[in-house]
Design an enzyme around this catalytic site. Structure first.
Site, PDB file in Angstrom:
ATOM      1  N   LYS A   1      -1.874 -16.375   8.059  1.00  0.00           N
ATOM      2  CA  LYS A   1      -1.068 -15.563   8.980  1.00  0.00           C
ATOM      3  C   LYS A   1      -0.327 -16.388  10.049  1.00  0.00           C
ATOM      4  O   LYS A   1       0.774 -16.829   9.786  1.00  0.00           O
ATOM      5  CB  LYS A   1      -1.927 -14.460   9.579  1.00  0.00           C
ATOM      6  CG  LYS A   1      -2.300 -13.422   8.520  1.00  0.00           C
ATOM      7  CD  LYS A   1      -2.689 -12.070   9.093  1.00  0.00           C
ATOM      8  CE  LYS A   1      -2.621 -10.999   8.034  1.00  0.00           C
ATOM      9  NZ  LYS A   1      -3.915 -10.627   7.455  1.00  0.00           N
TER      10      LYS A   1
ATOM     11  N   TYR B   1     -12.150  -6.875   5.876  1.00  0.00           N
ATOM     12  CA  TYR B   1     -10.962  -7.014   5.029  1.00  0.00           C
ATOM     13  C   TYR B   1     -10.751  -8.503   4.748  1.00  0.00           C
ATOM     14  O   TYR B   1     -10.710  -9.306   5.682  1.00  0.00           O
ATOM     15  CB  TYR B   1      -9.709  -6.424   5.683  1.00  0.00           C
ATOM     16  CG  TYR B   1      -8.492  -6.651   4.819  1.00  0.00           C
ATOM     17  CD1 TYR B   1      -8.259  -5.869   3.695  1.00  0.00           C
ATOM     18  CD2 TYR B   1      -7.607  -7.693   5.093  1.00  0.00           C
ATOM     19  CE1 TYR B   1      -7.178  -6.114   2.856  1.00  0.00           C
ATOM     20  CE2 TYR B   1      -6.516  -7.943   4.256  1.00  0.00           C
ATOM     21  CZ  TYR B   1      -6.312  -7.148   3.144  1.00  0.00           C
ATOM     22  OH  TYR B   1      -5.243  -7.395   2.315  1.00  0.00           O
TER      23      TYR B   1
ATOM     24  N   TYR C   1       0.824  -1.209   0.000  1.00  0.00           N
ATOM     25  CA  TYR C   1       0.000   0.000   0.000  1.00  0.00           C
ATOM     26  C   TYR C   1       0.854   1.253   0.000  1.00  0.00           C
ATOM     27  O   TYR C   1       0.737   2.100   0.876  1.00  0.00           O
ATOM     28  CB  TYR C   1      -0.951   0.002   1.208  1.00  0.00           C
ATOM     29  CG  TYR C   1      -1.931  -1.123   1.132  1.00  0.00           C
ATOM     30  CD1 TYR C   1      -3.038  -1.020   0.304  1.00  0.00           C
ATOM     31  CD2 TYR C   1      -1.727  -2.300   1.842  1.00  0.00           C
ATOM     32  CE1 TYR C   1      -3.938  -2.072   0.193  1.00  0.00           C
ATOM     33  CE2 TYR C   1      -2.621  -3.351   1.734  1.00  0.00           C
ATOM     34  CZ  TYR C   1      -3.724  -3.221   0.912  1.00  0.00           C
ATOM     35  OH  TYR C   1      -4.601  -4.255   0.798  1.00  0.00           O
TER      36      TYR C   1
ATOM     37  N   ASP D   1     -13.660 -15.974   7.868  1.00  0.00           N
ATOM     38  CA  ASP D   1     -12.274 -15.643   7.544  1.00  0.00           C
ATOM     39  C   ASP D   1     -11.520 -15.414   8.850  1.00  0.00           C
ATOM     40  O   ASP D   1     -11.592 -14.349   9.442  1.00  0.00           O
ATOM     41  CB  ASP D   1     -12.252 -14.390   6.652  1.00  0.00           C
ATOM     42  CG  ASP D   1     -10.839 -13.955   6.292  1.00  0.00           C
ATOM     43  OD1 ASP D   1      -9.881 -14.510   6.859  1.00  0.00           O
ATOM     44  OD2 ASP D   1     -10.702 -13.044   5.454  1.00  0.00           O
TER      45      ASP D   1
HETATM   46  C1  LIG Z   1      -4.372 -10.630   6.069  1.00  0.00           C
HETATM   47  C2  LIG Z   1      -5.736 -11.079   5.813  1.00  0.00           C
HETATM   48  C3  LIG Z   1      -6.109 -11.643   4.583  1.00  0.00           C
HETATM   49  C4  LIG Z   1      -5.160 -11.734   3.411  1.00  0.00           C
HETATM   50  O1  LIG Z   1      -4.073 -12.552   3.679  1.00  0.00           O
HETATM   51  P1  LIG Z   1      -2.741 -12.412   2.777  1.00  0.00           P
HETATM   52  O2  LIG Z   1      -1.878 -13.523   3.264  1.00  0.00           O
HETATM   53  O3  LIG Z   1      -2.201 -11.048   3.056  1.00  0.00           O
HETATM   54  O4  LIG Z   1      -3.156 -12.574   1.368  1.00  0.00           O
HETATM   55  C5  LIG Z   1      -7.412 -12.060   4.427  1.00  0.00           C
HETATM   56  N1  LIG Z   1      -8.308 -11.953   5.431  1.00  0.00           N
HETATM   57  C6  LIG Z   1      -7.987 -11.430   6.622  1.00  0.00           C
HETATM   58  C7  LIG Z   1      -9.013 -11.362   7.703  1.00  0.00           C
HETATM   59  C8  LIG Z   1      -6.697 -10.966   6.861  1.00  0.00           C
HETATM   60  O5  LIG Z   1      -6.390 -10.407   8.042  1.00  0.00           O
END
Ligand SMILES: *Cc1c(COP(=O)(O)O)cnc(C)c1O
Length: 427
Positions: free
Chosen positions: A279, A149, A21, A250
């Protein structure tokens, strides 16, 4: 000498690299890291910083951990990688079995991929393919909540907050999805059934075109660092059951203990139909992610035309990533993570509370090992970073938010150093 190297690296970075970004060169020069160990980053000029970000939620056990290093070295001796098309290996099998054992009950299949965004892409494909296979191709849209997000690829961007995600930039390119307002009742607020009126109405009127509801359970991360009421999640689960929608959770940011439960869905005793992990999956060692689904989802996709899930990354189920993930989950299970996260939560609450009195501060909130200071105007990132770095702390504020999610192994003194750096930066 070392500060000459530092300057040289930062200059060369500016000549050739993009950062997340950011413009190129980045308007705020990046800090050059030489190595990292435990909770600390060591910069090329010798400065040491406590990583208050856990490298974006990922490094829960700290850097350069002997157990994780050993797991990767051992796997490297066997094989660094092998294709997953037509081949399999023990690290993938063991990790899939482990993930199914620790995630909310009812999930049955695991799809490994490279990054969080791809895991969400796969989840979306699963949902769309599920309805296609059932002969309901009209059910292809996603319902989500604002301030979410879910990643940076095009399908994931379509379910990110339309304002934060700059949908206007890509107006004809992002799929139009259905948005409900973000939940307003905070995690520990008083539940009021009105909270779900709007999303309920959207589901009632549009379920025939909806494949799934996708959301971040309990904690909305990069879209606003908001913590909402568990009852909201459980009512969304009810709505999905009632109107025959899939629920995609997610947990890429929230998984593996960060919110005080192993998975944020556990706060509401909810099992999603599809679950995304990433993550902290590898303990922050490498890019890796997984999409899990219930048996009925994989059965429908596999048994009815076209009969295959249309996805297969080159580095799918990379053995190094599987091995280090297994070791990271092992470390978590053998650690008092629940107590560590609760202790960090207490320290963040106590340490950030004084910020509430500051004139520029709008809100202070803490859940698990996540501490957030929301300001009334956008944070001057360069200034705040310089101030906290001078106090030996690494943070990356964005928009109106200065927040921290320290590694679970951070000591009390380190958490206090982080919170006092934040307080002083806004004083
Ligand atoms: C970081 C994140 C993503 C994207 O993961 P990347 O490994 O950066 O592609 C998707 N959803 C959530 C909730 C996130 O925090």
């Amino acid at each position: 000498m070392s500060s000459a190297i530092y300057k040289d690296l930062v200059e060369r970075d500016g000549a050739v690299l993009w950062h997340p970004y950011s413009a190129a060169p980045a308007p705020i020069s990046p800090y050059a890291v030489k190595s990292a160990s435990g909770t600390r980053l060591t910069l090329h000029d010798g400065r040491q910083l406590i990583d208050g970000m856990s490298s974006w939620w990922a490094v829960i056990h700290g850097y350069n951990h002997p157990v994780l290093n050993a797991a990767m070295s051992a796997q490297l001796e066997e094989m660094a990688h092998v294709m997953f098309g037509g081949l399999t290996h023990e690290p993938a099998i063991l990790l899939a079995e482990k993930l199914l054992a620790i995630t909310p009950p009812g999930l049955a299949k695991v799809f490994f991929c490279d990054s969080g965004s791809v895991a969400v892409e796969v989840a979306i494909k699963m949902a769309v393919q599920y309805w296609f296979s059932l002969g309901k191709p009209a059910k292809k849209r996603l319902l989500t909540i604002r301030q979410g997000y879910h990643g940076d690829t095009f399908a994931t961007m379509s379910v990110c907050d339309p304002v934060n995600g700059m949908h206007h930039l890509f107006s004809d390119l992002v799929m139009p999805q259905v948005f409900a307002e973000a939940p307003q009742i905070p995690f520990d607020g008083v539940w009021d059934e009105c909270e779900i009126d709007e999303i309920k109405e959207l589901v009632e009127t549009r379920h025939q075109e909806l494949a799934a509801i996708i959301l971040e359970p309990i904690v909305q991360g990069a879209g606003g660092m908001r913590f909402y009421h568990p009852q909201y999640l459980s009512r969304v689960r009810d709505l999905c059951d009632e109107y025959d929608l899939l629920l995609i959770a997610d947990e890429i940011a929230t998984g593996f203990g960060r919110t005080g439960e192993l998975f944020a869905c556990n706060h509401a005793s909810v099992t999603p139909d599809i679950l995304c992990l990433g993550k902290a999956l590898t303990g922050g060692y490498m890019s890796f992610a997984a999409t899990l689904c219930k048996g009925f989802v994989s059965e429908v996709i596999s048994q009815k035309g076209p009969g295959i899930l249309m996805h297969g990354p080159t580095f799918m189920a990379n053995p190094m990533a599987c091995a280090v993930s297994l070791a990271s989950i092992g470390l978590l299970e053998n650690s008092p993570w629940r107590e560590s996260v609760a202790e960090i939560e207490g320290l963040l609450k106590a340490g950030l509370e004084p910020c509430r009195e500051l004139s520029g501060v709008k809100d202070v909130r803490v859940l698990g090992a996540i501490g957030v200071v929301e300001t009334k105007t956008p944070v001057d990132v360069k200034r705040v970073q310089e101030l906290v770095v001078a106090r030996g702390v690494w943070l990356r504020p964005f928009a109106n938010l200065c927040y921290t999610m320290p590694p679970f192994v951070a000591g009390a003194g380190e958490v206090k150093q982080i919170t006092s750096a934040i307080c002083s930066a806004f004083s």
